[in-house]
Design an enzyme around this catalytic site. Structure first.
Site, PDB file in Angstrom:
ATOM      1  N   SER A 169       0.846  -1.186   0.000  1.00 29.69           N
ATOM      2  CA  SER A 169       0.000   0.000   0.000  1.00 29.69           C
ATOM      3  C   SER A 169       0.882   1.236   0.000  1.00 29.69           C
ATOM      4  O   SER A 169       2.058   1.177   0.389  1.00 29.69           O
ATOM      5  CB  SER A 169      -0.880  -0.004   1.255  1.00 29.69           C
ATOM      6  N   TYR A 202       0.655   0.121  10.716  1.00 31.33           N
ATOM      7  CA  TYR A 202       0.225  -0.292   9.382  1.00 31.33           C
ATOM      8  C   TYR A 202       1.320  -0.013   8.366  1.00 31.33           C
ATOM      9  O   TYR A 202       1.620  -0.851   7.504  1.00 31.33           O
ATOM     10  CB  TYR A 202      -1.061   0.459   9.007  1.00 31.33           C
TER      11      TYR A 202
END
Length: 320
Positions: free
Chosen positions: A158, A183
């Site tokens: 991502s 994350y």
């Protein structure tokens, strides 16, 4: 052969769909494993691969939910897998290896994002454990089935990797947990995994890629409150997208991972980070929306993470 981290001019882009990048590609007789292939981008990935003729195995933490979501799609089978549980990873891999089949396309798609501080296994931070360590163990355990001379492994990362490199002194956030930086670390790990796997596997004709699929509203956002999404400027109080230009449809979001897994344009390449159905450029210092950070494609850090991950999981298919 290494690949420069620069665009190749694929002819596709941010609005391309998975079906469009698969046009003219026949996957009959090929087998794909797609983790999380029953929800969000994973569901679109499974659907497009089967339409092109592939058979798809979908390992799922909630197999009954997966079977319901995949009902009506031919060429799919579901099995149980919890990436946060290394025993579950081992059991799934053993069942698959016992079937004596080979894997042509391995797409590590499943993941969690920005969850509250959660511990799994021996106290591991859940995002690093699920998004990275679970997939690391899975690919290494499945390595005997990954087809030499043409298989591809795709690690879905991502743009979140911009948020953090690897916190070598505190991988599991024993101090000061931050859900977005955690994350980011996990997504950086996804990129580094592909970098080193490609180096280890290329002599066997297996190549690895990582990618940013784009911003897409999917169940990945389940840990975010409506208030947080409003604060980020994504939606209004009615749930309407305020910045639609920043988000792709699921069909568009699945395109880059499908392109990575199947495109003949990537033949002989590997170890690179992709976005918008092309190889990404190095990120500019002030750009947090596109490109890849140096820390995510550094071969030294990739090798170091591989060794740490092998030690934590007890699995390394490439151990001397």
């Amino acid at each position: 052969m290494s690949t420069a981290q620069h665009k190749i001019g694929s002819g596709f882009g941010a609005t391309s769909t998975a079906d469009e990048v698969l046009a003219g590609i026949d996957l009959t007789g090929r087998l794909a494993v797609v983790t999380g292939g029953y929800s969000g981008l994973g569901l679109e990935t499974t659907r497009s691969l089967t339409k092109a003729g592939a058979r798809v195995v979908v390992p799922a933490r909630r197999p009954d939910t997966a079977r319901e979501a995949l009902e009506g799609i031919d060429g799919v089978e579901v099995d149980e897998l919890d990436l946060g549980d290394l025993e579950s990873v081992r059991a799934f891999a053993e069942r698959f290896l016992a079937s004596d089949r080979t894997i042509d396309l391995m797409i590590d798609n499943a993941g969690i994002m920005a969850c509250p501080e959660t511990r799994v296994g021996p106290g591991w931070e859940a995002q690093f454990a699920t998004n990275h360590l679970g997939h690391f163990a899975l690919v290494n355990r499945l390595w005997p089935a990954i087809a030499p001379g043409g298989a591809r492994v795709v690690s879905v990362s991502s743009r979140g990797h911009h948020f953090s490199g690897i916190r070598w002194d505190d991988l599991h956030w024993a101090r000061g947990y931050d859900k977005w930086q955690a994350y980011g670390q996990a997504k950086t790990a996804n990129v580094l995994f592909a970098v080193h796997l490609d180096r280890l596997a290329r002599d066997a004709g297996v190549r690895a890629f990582s990618l940013h699929p784009g911003g897409i509203m999917t169940p990945l956002q389940r840990h975010l409150s409506q208030a947080e999404m409003i604060e980020r400027g994504w939606i209004d109080e009615h749930g309407t997208l305020l910045t639609p230009e920043l988000f792709k449809s699921p069909e568009q979001g699945a395109a880059t991972q499908v392109w990575a897994a199947t495109s003949p344009q990537l033949a002989g390449m590997g170890g690179v980070y992709l976005e918008d159905c092309d190889i990404a450029e190095p990120a500019a210092p002030d750009d947090e929306r596109s490109g890849v950070r140096d820390w995510a494609v550094d071969p030294g850090q990739a090798a170091r993470l591989w060794e740490v991950s092998a030690e934590l999981t007890g699995v390394n298919a490439f151990a001397a």
